[in-house]
Design a protein around this motif. Structure first.
Motif, PDB file in Angstrom:
ATOM      1  N   PRO A 192       0.833  -1.206   0.000  1.00 10.97           N
ATOM      2  CA  PRO A 192       0.000   0.000   0.000  1.00 10.97           C
ATOM      3  C   PRO A 192       0.867   1.255   0.000  1.00 10.97           C
ATOM      4  N   PRO A 193       0.334   2.371  -0.446  1.00 16.00           N
ATOM      5  CA  PRO A 193       1.102   3.619  -0.459  1.00 16.00           C
ATOM      6  C   PRO A 193       1.633   3.973   0.935  1.00 16.00           C
ATOM      7  N   VAL A 194       2.849   4.467   0.989  1.00 15.33           N
ATOM      8  CA  VAL A 194       3.459   4.842   2.266  1.00 15.33           C
ATOM      9  C   VAL A 194       3.062   6.279   2.595  1.00 15.33           C
ATOM     10  N   HIS A 195       1.755   6.478   2.732  1.00 18.45           N
ATOM     11  CA  HIS A 195       1.218   7.775   3.132  1.00 18.45           C
ATOM     12  C   HIS A 195      -0.254   7.554   3.495  1.00 18.45           C
ATOM     13  N   GLY A 196      -0.915   8.585   3.924  1.00 19.61           N
ATOM     14  CA  GLY A 196      -2.333   8.465   4.266  1.00 19.61           C
ATOM     15  C   GLY A 196      -2.546   7.911   5.667  1.00 19.61           C
ATOM     16  N   ARG A 197      -3.656   7.163   5.843  1.00 22.06           N
ATOM     17  CA  ARG A 197      -4.058   6.719   7.175  1.00 22.06           C
ATOM     18  C   ARG A 197      -3.171   5.603   7.700  1.00 22.06           C
ATOM     19  N   GLY A 198      -2.602   4.828   6.839  1.00 25.06           N
ATOM     20  CA  GLY A 198      -1.725   3.757   7.288  1.00 25.06           C
ATOM     21  C   GLY A 198      -0.343   3.965   6.692  1.00 25.06           C
ATOM     22  N   PRO A 199       0.655   3.273   7.240  1.00 31.07           N
ATOM     23  CA  PRO A 199       0.648   2.347   8.372  1.00 31.07           C
ATOM     24  C   PRO A 199       0.269   3.041   9.684  1.00 31.07           C
ATOM     25  N   GLU A 200      -0.009   2.221  10.692  1.00 29.02           N
ATOM     26  CA  GLU A 200      -0.452   2.774  11.960  1.00 29.02           C
ATOM     27  C   GLU A 200       0.387   2.250  13.111  1.00 29.02           C
ATOM     28  N   ALA A 201       0.492   3.078  14.152  1.00 34.06           N
ATOM     29  CA  ALA A 201       1.245   2.707  15.348  1.00 34.06           C
ATOM     30  C   ALA A 201       0.269   2.291  16.435  1.00 34.06           C
TER      31      ALA A 201
END
Length: 422
Positions: free
Chosen positions: A267-276
Motif C-alpha cells: 500500500p502507499p506509504v502515506h495516508g491513514r496507514g501504516p499505523e502505530a
C-alpha cells in the motif's frame, strides 16, 4: 485446495488469492430467490462439509426470520437441508431483507451485525451465532469448519516447526511455503533493531498531536480510570524512521519473497496507514488487546482475501508485555471465532519477538494480542495486498468494503459507549 505428498500429507498449500466474488456482481438477494437459484448448487457442492461441521460442533439448527416468514437450516445427517418455519431447538436470528442479502453474499457476517449492535437473536448463545457464521461461509465457499487430515509439512513433506524464526538467509521458497502452510510467519534479520528506538521516539513525538474523537486514533480506559491513546493513524507523516523502513529495498525484497509465484502490492506509504499501536498495562475498556479474531470475520472474505498483515516489533514482546498468538492452519480450517477463544482444535502458537522482528499473518488466520503485564508494548502495523484483478471494477473499495472499514473505525468507540451505559 492443495496437492498431496505421496504419503498423504500436503506439500502445496492453498494459494494466497482466495477471491471468488466481485463487487460488480452484487445485487439484492431475497430468501426465496436464494433458495430457488443458488442454494441447490451450493448444497450439491458443499452441503456434506456443512453437515460434518454441524455434527462435529454439535450446532443447533438455524432459523432465520424475515418479517412474518421464517426458514430453518439443519442437517439430515448427510447434507444441509432447509424447511419453512422455526424448528425445535433452533437458534433464531431476525434479519431484515437487506441484512439477509448481505449475509447471503458474504458482505456482512453475523459478527459484523453483532459488533454494530444490529443483530437480534434468541434461543441460542453467542457461540451458536459464531458457529453459524462459519457454517454459512462453508456453504458459500467450501472452506471446511473441521478437517481431521490437517497437518503441517515443509516443501519436502517433513513436519513443519511451527515455532521456526525465518531470516533472509533462508530459502525464499521456504519462507513463502511456511506462510501458506501455517498462515503466519515470524521473521528476524530483515530490519535493523537499532532503528526501532527512533520509531518509538517518533511515536512519543506524535502522541501530543492526537486527541480523543479526532477520527485518527483509538482510545482505551485503564484501571485507574484514565484514558490512553492506543492507536495512531496517519502516523507515517510523523515518522521519518518508519517511512524510511517501508521505502527501503529490503522491505520490497520481503514483499517479493512473500509473494512467491503470486502478485502482492505494498500500500502507499502515506495516508491513514501504516499505523502505530501502543499496548499499555491495565486496559479495562477499549480495542487494545483483542482476543482471537480474523481480519475478514466481519465479512467480504471472498472479495479480498488473503491479504497480508505485517507487524513490526518496535519493542520486544512476550508473556510479560503481551504478544501475538496465532492459530496455525486457521486459514485452512474455518474454526468459529468463539470456539477459538475457549476450545481451539488447531495448534495455538505464541510469537514472542525482539525489537525489529516482523510478524506476518494472513487476513484469514485467527490471531490475538495478549495483554501486557509489566511493560507497554509497541508495534507498527502495515502489510501487503493482493494485486487487483483485471476485471475488478471496484474491488475492496466498493460500498461493502467501505461500510466494514467504517465499522472497524467505530469499534473502540462502541466499546467505550457500551461501558458508559453500564
Amino acid at each position: 485446495m492443495s496437492a498431496a505428498h505421496s504419503d498423504g500429507r500436503n506439500v502445496m498449500p492453498i494459494p494466497l488469492d482466495r477471491r471468488t466474488r466481485r463487487d460488480g456482481d452484487l445485487r439484492h438477494v431475497d430468501m426465496e430467490s436464494f433458495l430457488a437459484r443458488e442454494f441447490p448448487g451450493l448444497v450439491s457442492r458443499h452441503g456434506p462439509l456443512v453437515a460434518r461441521g454441524i455434527a462435529s460442533l454439535q450446532a443447533p439448527p438455524l432459523s432465520i426470520e424475515i418479517g412474518a416468514v421464517s426458514w430453518s437450516f439443519s442437517s439430515d445427517g448427510t447434507t444441509l437441508v432447509v424447511t419453512r418455519g422455526i424448528v425445535a431447538g433452533a437458534l433464531v436470528v431476525t434479519l431484515d431483507e437487506a441484512g439477509f442479502s448481505d449475509w447471503a453474499q458474504n458482505q456482512r457476517s453475523f459478527n459484523a451485525m453483532l459488533t454494530a449492535r444490529e443483530l437480534r437473536y434468541r434461543d441460542g448463545s453467542e457461540t451458536d451465532v459464531s458457529v453459524w457464521d462459519s457454517l454459512w461461509l462453508t456453504l458459500l465457499e467450501g472452506w471446511p469448519v473441521v478437517d481431521d487430515t490437517t497437518d503441517f509439512v515443509d516443501r519436502h513433506g517433513a513436519p513443519l516447526d511451527l515455532d521456526r524464526v525465518l531470516t533472509p538467509a533462508d530459502d525464499p521458497a521456504d519462507v513463502a511455503h511456511f506462510l501458506r502452510e501455517a498462515g503466519y510467519l515470524h521473521l528476524r534479520g530483515w530490519l535493523d533493531p537499532a532503528d526501532m528506538k527512533e520509531v518509538s521516539s517518533d511515536i512519543d513525538r506524535a502522541l501530543p498531536h492526537y486527541r480523543e474523537g479526532d477520527g485518527r486514533s483509538w482510545w482505551a480506559t485503564l484501571e485507574d480510570g484514565s484514558r490512553r491513546c492506543v492507536r495512531l493513524q496517519e502516523f507515517i507523516a510523523r515518522s521519518p524512521a518508519t517511512s524510511a523502513i517501508l521505502r527501503d529495498e529490503r522491505w520490497d525484497q520481503l514483499r517479493r519473497v512473500l509473494a512467491g509465484d503470486e502478485l502482492l502490492e505494498q500500500p502507499p506509504v502515506h495516508g491513514r496507514g501504516p499505523e502505530a499501536l501502543m499496548k499499555p498495562i491495565g486496559v479495562t475498556v477499549g480495542a487494545s488487546d483483542v482476543s482471537f479474531h480474523r481480519d475478514c470475520h466481519f465479512g467480504r472474505h471472498a472479495y479480498h482475501c488473503s491479504n497480508l498483515v505485517a507487524g513490526i516489533a518496535v519493542t520486544g514482546s512476550g508473556e510479560a508485555n503481551g504478544q501475538l498468538r496465532v492459530i496455525a492452519g486457521s486459514h485452512r480450517v474455518l474454526m468459529p471465532v468463539e470456539i477459538a477463544k475457549s476450545r481451539p482444535y488447531l495448534p495455538v502458537v505464541a510469537v514472542p519477538t525482539e525489537p525489529g522482528d516482523v510478524t506476518v499473518h494472513l487476513t484469514c488466520t485467527l490471531h490475538e494480542s495478549t495483554p501486557p503485564l509489566v511493560a507497554e508494548r509497541r508495534v507498527i502495523y502495515t502489510g501487503f495486498s493482493l494485486a487487483p484483478r483485471a476485471d475488478d471494477a471496484t474491488g475492496a473499495r466498493g460500498g461493502g468494503g467501505q461500510a466494514l472499514a467504517a465499522l472497524r473505525e467505530r469499534i473502540s468507540q462502541i466499546l467505550l459507549d457500551d461501558a458508559s451505559r453500564t
